[in-house]
Design an enzyme around this catalytic site. Structure first.
Site, PDB file in Angstrom:
ATOM      1  N   SER A  58       0.788  -1.234   0.000  1.00 34.45           N
ATOM      2  CA  SER A  58       0.000   0.000   0.000  1.00 34.45           C
ATOM      3  C   SER A  58       0.819   1.283   0.000  1.00 34.45           C
ATOM      4  O   SER A  58       0.433   2.262  -0.626  1.00 34.45           O
ATOM      5  CB  SER A  58      -0.961   0.004   1.187  1.00 34.45           C
ATOM      6  OG  SER A  58      -0.268  -0.182   2.407  1.00 34.45           O
ATOM      7  N   ASP A 256      -3.300   6.370  11.108  1.00 35.02           N
ATOM      8  CA  ASP A 256      -3.339   4.920  11.320  1.00 35.02           C
ATOM      9  C   ASP A 256      -1.993   4.350  11.747  1.00 35.02           C
ATOM     10  O   ASP A 256      -1.869   3.157  12.043  1.00 35.02           O
ATOM     11  CB  ASP A 256      -3.837   4.199  10.067  1.00 35.02           C
ATOM     12  CG  ASP A 256      -2.946   4.430   8.837  1.00 35.02           C
ATOM     13  OD1 ASP A 256      -1.839   4.990   8.977  1.00 35.02           O
ATOM     14  OD2 ASP A 256      -3.362   4.031   7.737  1.00 35.02           O
ATOM     15  N   HIS A 259       0.509   4.057   7.309  1.00 31.37           N
ATOM     16  CA  HIS A 259       0.741   4.616   5.975  1.00 31.37           C
ATOM     17  C   HIS A 259       1.413   5.978   6.048  1.00 31.37           C
ATOM     18  O   HIS A 259       1.118   6.781   6.942  1.00 31.37           O
ATOM     19  CB  HIS A 259      -0.582   4.726   5.217  1.00 31.37           C
ATOM     20  CG  HIS A 259      -1.211   3.400   4.949  1.00 31.37           C
ATOM     21  ND1 HIS A 259      -2.361   2.977   5.589  1.00 31.37           N
ATOM     22  CD2 HIS A 259      -0.832   2.383   4.146  1.00 31.37           C
ATOM     23  CE1 HIS A 259      -2.671   1.763   5.170  1.00 31.37           C
ATOM     24  NE2 HIS A 259      -1.759   1.378   4.295  1.00 31.37           N
TER      25      HIS A 259
END
Length: 287
Positions: A58, A256, A259
């Site tokens: 990601s 979070d 990321h």
């Protein structure tokens, strides 16, 4: 009976509208800039390009928030192209992985600022204008075993790399690899990471017939589990020629805590570009 026809007509119209809405939802057009850029033409689409594979999970696909207006290093440039999922060259515009990492909402990653930085430093290659081709392959949440030879992600990346070279020619400048957060969950994944990464590099070089293929891996800034330090240590200890490490540790994260933020992705893109330019400079390259 005539008065009853009006409600029936309204009902049929409502059913028709609902059916059309359902059809449009099934089409699910990406709600991002790359959806529009995929229909744009670039005069450089079939020119030789300096190609870069964008692989991993990601943080390479990009989860940085899309800002409005976009920072300058994320703006489209006529000589920065992206290989779409359809294997057509289109002008690169974020999110670059919108049609590749389709199960998540993609945002800003490191590749656009990386490409902009290279254009600033190398306007010509062999008397030709430098054209960059970005080949998105990253998919969020993937573990390194999913990138092993024979697995769909690996085979797709190799196929896309070959297609990128075939359409207009050019050469692969390197692989930008940012992956490993998912391998921090299980101790077995973490301790076997280094060996799997070395195997991946060897397989890519063999299948792309590039024995000296440059791979720039990003040292993890975060992890999903408790074994981030083990994966990071494995990344640092990979001792293969033409495999570089750019360490993302310390770059700002989103809420979070997994990321990279938009600011961090911008900084990482510049770091990757500097690593690439320094590597080429040591080999006497003009770029």
């Amino acid at each position: 009976m005539k008065p009853a026809r009006q409600p029936l007509r309204l009902l049929l119209a409502a059913v028709g509208a609902a059916a059309m809405l359902s059809f449009l939802l099934l089409l699910a057009p990406p709600q991002n800039l790359s959806f529009f850029s995929s229909y744009s033409y670039s005069p450089y689409a079939h020119r030789p390009k300096l190609l870069f594979l964008l692989a991993g999970q990601s943080n390479m696909a990009g989860r940085g928030a899309v800002l409005h207006p976009l920072p300058e290093p994320y703006l489209p440039h006529p000589r920065i192209l992206r290989l779409a999922a359809s294997r057509r060259w289109v002008p690169a515009a974020p999110p670059l992985h919108a049609d590749i990492d389709t199960h998540k909402t993609c945002g800003l990653g490191p590749a656009m600022p990386f490409a902009h930085r290279l254009l600033l430093r190398g306007h010509h290659v062999d008397d030709e204008l430098l054209v960059l081709g970005l080949v998105p392959c990253a998919v969020g949440g993937t573990r390194i075993w999913m990138w092993a030879k024979g697995q769909p992600l690996y085979e797709s990346a190799v196929a896309r790399a070959r297609a990128a070279v075939a359409d207009g020619g050019g050469s692969i400048g390197g692989v930008l690899w940012f992956q490993g957060e998912s391998d921090t969950i299980e101790i077995d994944d973490a301790t076997s990471y280094g060996g799997k990464m070395e195997r991946l590099v060897a397989d890519l070089r063999a299948d792309l017939q590039l024995p000296n293929l440059l791979v720039i891996q990003v040292g993890l800034a975060s992890g999903e589990g408790n074994y981030t330090d083990i994966v990071r240590e494995a990344q640092k200890n990979i001792n293969i020629p033409n495999v570089l490490l750019v360490d993302a540790m310390g770059l700002p994260l989103r809420d979070d805590q997994l990321h990279l933020s938009t600011e961090a992705q911008l900084q990482l893109g510049n770091m990757l570009a500097e690593a690439y330019l320094k590597f080429n400079s040591s080999r006497g390259s003009m770029l």
